[in-house]
Scaffold this motif. Sequence first.
Motif, PDB file in Angstrom:
ATOM      1  N   ASP A 218       0.862  -1.179   0.000  1.00 51.37           N
ATOM      2  CA  ASP A 218       0.000   0.000   0.000  1.00 51.37           C
ATOM      3  C   ASP A 218       0.902   1.234   0.000  1.00 51.37           C
ATOM      4  O   ASP A 218       1.381   1.670   1.049  1.00 51.37           O
ATOM      5  N   SER A 219       1.162   1.784  -1.188  1.00 49.78           N
ATOM      6  CA  SER A 219       2.116   2.892  -1.314  1.00 49.78           C
ATOM      7  C   SER A 219       1.632   4.145  -0.582  1.00 49.78           C
ATOM      8  O   SER A 219       2.435   4.874   0.009  1.00 49.78           O
ATOM      9  N   GLU A 220       0.302   4.376  -0.600  1.00 49.55           N
ATOM     10  CA  GLU A 220      -0.217   5.562   0.089  1.00 49.55           C
ATOM     11  C   GLU A 220      -0.036   5.438   1.595  1.00 49.55           C
ATOM     12  O   GLU A 220       0.403   6.388   2.260  1.00 49.55           O
ATOM     13  N   ALA A 221      -0.327   4.260   2.138  1.00 48.02           N
ATOM     14  CA  ALA A 221      -0.153   4.044   3.573  1.00 48.02           C
ATOM     15  C   ALA A 221       1.310   4.181   3.967  1.00 48.02           C
ATOM     16  O   ALA A 221       1.635   4.724   5.027  1.00 48.02           O
ATOM     17  N   ALA A 222       2.209   3.705   3.115  1.00 50.89           N
ATOM     18  CA  ALA A 222       3.647   3.811   3.400  1.00 50.89           C
ATOM     19  C   ALA A 222       4.080   5.267   3.456  1.00 50.89           C
ATOM     20  O   ALA A 222       4.786   5.691   4.384  1.00 50.89           O
ATOM     21  N   LEU A 223       3.640   6.050   2.474  1.00 48.29           N
ATOM     22  CA  LEU A 223       4.011   7.463   2.430  1.00 48.29           C
ATOM     23  C   LEU A 223       3.423   8.222   3.610  1.00 48.29           C
ATOM     24  O   LEU A 223       4.105   9.027   4.256  1.00 48.29           O
ATOM     25  N   VAL A 224       2.156   7.945   3.912  1.00 51.64           N
ATOM     26  CA  VAL A 224       1.488   8.624   5.021  1.00 51.64           C
ATOM     27  C   VAL A 224       2.161   8.297   6.343  1.00 51.64           C
ATOM     28  O   VAL A 224       2.364   9.176   7.188  1.00 51.64           O
ATOM     29  N   SER A 225       2.547   7.027   6.533  1.00 57.71           N
ATOM     30  CA  SER A 225       3.153   6.632   7.807  1.00 57.71           C
ATOM     31  C   SER A 225       4.462   7.366   8.049  1.00 57.71           C
ATOM     32  O   SER A 225       4.738   7.820   9.165  1.00 57.71           O
ATOM     33  N   VAL A 226       5.285   7.506   7.018  1.00 57.35           N
ATOM     34  CA  VAL A 226       6.568   8.200   7.169  1.00 57.35           C
ATOM     35  C   VAL A 226       6.337   9.677   7.432  1.00 57.35           C
ATOM     36  O   VAL A 226       6.987  10.285   8.295  1.00 57.35           O
ATOM     37  N   PHE A 227       5.365  10.263   6.699  1.00 58.70           N
ATOM     38  CA  PHE A 227       5.089  11.682   6.935  1.00 58.70           C
ATOM     39  C   PHE A 227       4.576  11.926   8.345  1.00 58.70           C
ATOM     40  O   PHE A 227       5.040  12.839   9.038  1.00 58.70           O
ATOM     41  N   LEU A 228       3.598  11.123   8.777  1.00 55.41           N
ATOM     42  CA  LEU A 228       3.005  11.343  10.095  1.00 55.41           C
ATOM     43  C   LEU A 228       4.022  11.111  11.208  1.00 55.41           C
ATOM     44  O   LEU A 228       4.008  11.809  12.228  1.00 55.41           O
ATOM     45  N   GLU A 229       4.927  10.153  11.005  1.00 57.48           N
ATOM     46  CA  GLU A 229       5.990   9.930  11.979  1.00 57.48           C
ATOM     47  C   GLU A 229       6.880  11.167  12.068  1.00 57.48           C
ATOM     48  O   GLU A 229       7.283  11.595  13.145  1.00 57.48           O
ATOM     49  N   ARG A 230       7.156  11.779  10.926  1.00 60.94           N
ATOM     50  CA  ARG A 230       7.929  13.027  10.898  1.00 60.94           C
ATOM     51  C   ARG A 230       7.140  14.179  11.520  1.00 60.94           C
ATOM     52  O   ARG A 230       7.686  15.004  12.248  1.00 60.94           O
ATOM     53  N   PHE A 231       5.843  14.242  11.192  1.00 56.31           N
ATOM     54  CA  PHE A 231       5.032  15.368  11.655  1.00 56.31           C
ATOM     55  C   PHE A 231       4.909  15.384  13.174  1.00 56.31           C
ATOM     56  O   PHE A 231       5.004  16.440  13.795  1.00 56.31           O
TER      57      PHE A 231
ATOM     58  N   LEU B 269      -4.848  13.769   5.333  1.00 60.35           N
ATOM     59  CA  LEU B 269      -4.270  12.580   5.956  1.00 60.35           C
ATOM     60  C   LEU B 269      -4.177  12.745   7.467  1.00 60.35           C
ATOM     61  O   LEU B 269      -4.443  11.806   8.232  1.00 60.35           O
ATOM     62  N   LEU B 270      -3.800  13.947   7.896  1.00 56.58           N
ATOM     63  CA  LEU B 270      -3.687  14.210   9.326  1.00 56.58           C
ATOM     64  C   LEU B 270      -5.055  14.140  10.003  1.00 56.58           C
ATOM     65  O   LEU B 270      -5.169  13.629  11.128  1.00 56.58           O
ATOM     66  N   TRP B 271      -6.076  14.623   9.320  1.00 55.79           N
ATOM     67  CA  TRP B 271      -7.438  14.568   9.870  1.00 55.79           C
ATOM     68  C   TRP B 271      -7.862  13.114  10.065  1.00 55.79           C
ATOM     69  O   TRP B 271      -8.470  12.764  11.081  1.00 55.79           O
ATOM     70  N   GLN B 272      -7.522  12.265   9.094  1.00 52.37           N
ATOM     71  CA  GLN B 272      -7.854  10.848   9.223  1.00 52.37           C
ATOM     72  C   GLN B 272      -7.118  10.218  10.411  1.00 52.37           C
ATOM     73  O   GLN B 272      -7.698   9.450  11.180  1.00 52.37           O
ATOM     74  N   PHE B 273      -5.831  10.564  10.573  1.00 53.27           N
ATOM     75  CA  PHE B 273      -5.042  10.004  11.673  1.00 53.27           C
ATOM     76  C   PHE B 273      -5.543  10.513  13.016  1.00 53.27           C
ATOM     77  O   PHE B 273      -5.543   9.783  14.012  1.00 53.27           O
ATOM     78  N   SER B 274      -5.993  11.772  13.062  1.00 54.05           N
ATOM     79  CA  SER B 274      -6.420  12.375  14.327  1.00 54.05           C
ATOM     80  C   SER B 274      -7.672  11.710  14.893  1.00 54.05           C
ATOM     81  O   SER B 274      -7.966  11.848  16.084  1.00 54.05           O
ATOM     82  N   LYS B 275      -8.409  10.977  14.059  1.00 54.22           N
ATOM     83  CA  LYS B 275      -9.594  10.282  14.550  1.00 54.22           C
ATOM     84  C   LYS B 275      -9.230   9.118  15.473  1.00 54.22           C
ATOM     85  O   LYS B 275     -10.042   8.701  16.280  1.00 54.22           O
ATOM     86  N   ASP B 276      -8.003   8.641  15.332  1.00 54.22           N
ATOM     87  CA  ASP B 276      -7.520   7.586  16.231  1.00 54.22           C
ATOM     88  C   ASP B 276      -6.800   8.275  17.390  1.00 54.22           C
ATOM     89  O   ASP B 276      -5.572   8.419  17.394  1.00 54.22           O
ATOM     90  N   ARG B 277      -7.558   8.737  18.373  1.00 60.28           N
ATOM     91  CA  ARG B 277      -7.007   9.546  19.455  1.00 60.28           C
ATOM     92  C   ARG B 277      -5.896   8.837  20.242  1.00 60.28           C
ATOM     93  O   ARG B 277      -4.862   9.446  20.547  1.00 60.28           O
ATOM     94  N   PRO B 278      -6.080   7.549  20.621  1.00 57.90           N
ATOM     95  CA  PRO B 278      -4.994   6.882  21.367  1.00 57.90           C
ATOM     96  C   PRO B 278      -3.692   6.826  20.584  1.00 57.90           C
ATOM     97  O   PRO B 278      -2.609   7.042  21.142  1.00 57.90           O
ATOM     98  N   ALA B 279      -3.787   6.547  19.263  1.00 57.85           N
ATOM     99  CA  ALA B 279      -2.577   6.485  18.437  1.00 57.85           C
ATOM    100  C   ALA B 279      -1.917   7.854  18.339  1.00 57.85           C
ATOM    101  O   ALA B 279      -0.691   7.969  18.430  1.00 57.85           O
ATOM    102  N   LEU B 280      -2.726   8.903  18.164  1.00 56.08           N
ATOM    103  CA  LEU B 280      -2.188  10.252  18.066  1.00 56.08           C
ATOM    104  C   LEU B 280      -1.504  10.669  19.363  1.00 56.08           C
ATOM    105  O   LEU B 280      -0.387  11.199  19.354  1.00 56.08           O
ATOM    106  N   ALA B 281      -2.163  10.391  20.506  1.00 55.16           N
ATOM    107  CA  ALA B 281      -1.589  10.757  21.803  1.00 55.16           C
ATOM    108  C   ALA B 281      -0.297   9.986  22.075  1.00 55.16           C
ATOM    109  O   ALA B 281       0.694  10.559  22.551  1.00 55.16           O
ATOM    110  N   SER B 282      -0.296   8.687  21.758  1.00 56.00           N
ATOM    111  CA  SER B 282       0.907   7.875  21.977  1.00 56.00           C
ATOM    112  C   SER B 282       2.055   8.349  21.102  1.00 56.00           C
ATOM    113  O   SER B 282       3.205   8.421  21.547  1.00 56.00           O
TER     114      SER B 282
END
Length: 322
Positions: free
Chosen positions: A108-121, A196-209
């Motif tokens: 999943d190329s989109e998931a791979a790109l998003v994961s690296v960006f969000l880890e950086r963000f 992408l960030l809005w989608q990730f922010s819906k998972d509050r425990p993951a975002l907080a961790s």
Amino acid sequence: MKPLILLKITVSVILLIFVFTHIDFTQAWQQLHTLSLPFVLFALLFYTVLQWLSCWRWQIVLRSQGYNVPMGQLMSSYFVGMWLNIFLPGSLGGDVYRVYQVNQATQDSEAALVSVFLERFTGLAALSAIAVMGLAPAFQLVGRWDIIALFLGAVGALVGAVLLIMSPQLLRWAAPWLRRFRLAAIAVRFAKIQHLLWQFSKDRPALASSIGLSLILQLGIVVYHTIIAHQLGISISFLALLVFIPIVVVITLLPISLGGLGLKEGLWVYLFSRVGLGAEEALLLSLTVTVLGWLLSIPGGIILLLNTSDWQRISKGLNLGK
């Protein structure tokens, strides 16, 4: 060679010449002898723990997208990324490789790109918080108007970048200015990132961790510099480094040198001189941290050499997306 790259090389060379012509190498060599083998091993272990925290944060982001990539695979790709960053300007080479490796695991190329960006963000957001924490010592401890101005500029850039990425309203306001300076592509990219960030922010425990681990990681980097400085006999406090490190990180991101080479060393020398420390001490700390990073990346080079297919792709210009 492109004129822009030639200009960056020229800037780096000029800054390095300036720094090295103001160094007493005899004094620096004497201080360097304080680094014992046990301490070097401890420092490498400490930094490995920080890398493990980075990979844990990355794994949390991937799990929020429904993928469970083993920690060993994430660690190996992180080490290879460190190795690539030694030879490539900036950190894009390492990030491209990490995207490639996750894409291989998830298909999943989109998931791979998003994961690296969000880890950086999340790291950027944590560094912004650390920079704000440094406001008080910047005024009370350092007490130099130029350092305070640099620090406020760094804080403003970090917080501004985070807000621009997070706020659709602010991005809409900034978009005409970005287009005026021929940076319309950045506005488009930020708009995608916000989704992408809005989608990730819906998972509050993951975002907080993720943000919590980023805070620990950024503070750990300051502690790492402090431990090395004290081992070298450099009298600089944790709070001073809490001020200096965000300045160095932000300014070396500017595309005016070859991957920050020369610019980073010059900044350390300047900042140290403003608090009564010598150029030798500044350069020694900067180079020691850099060399330890190179030593830690050696396993990444070995992993890359053993992986023939990846090595061939790297040799062809990091065309990893194909």
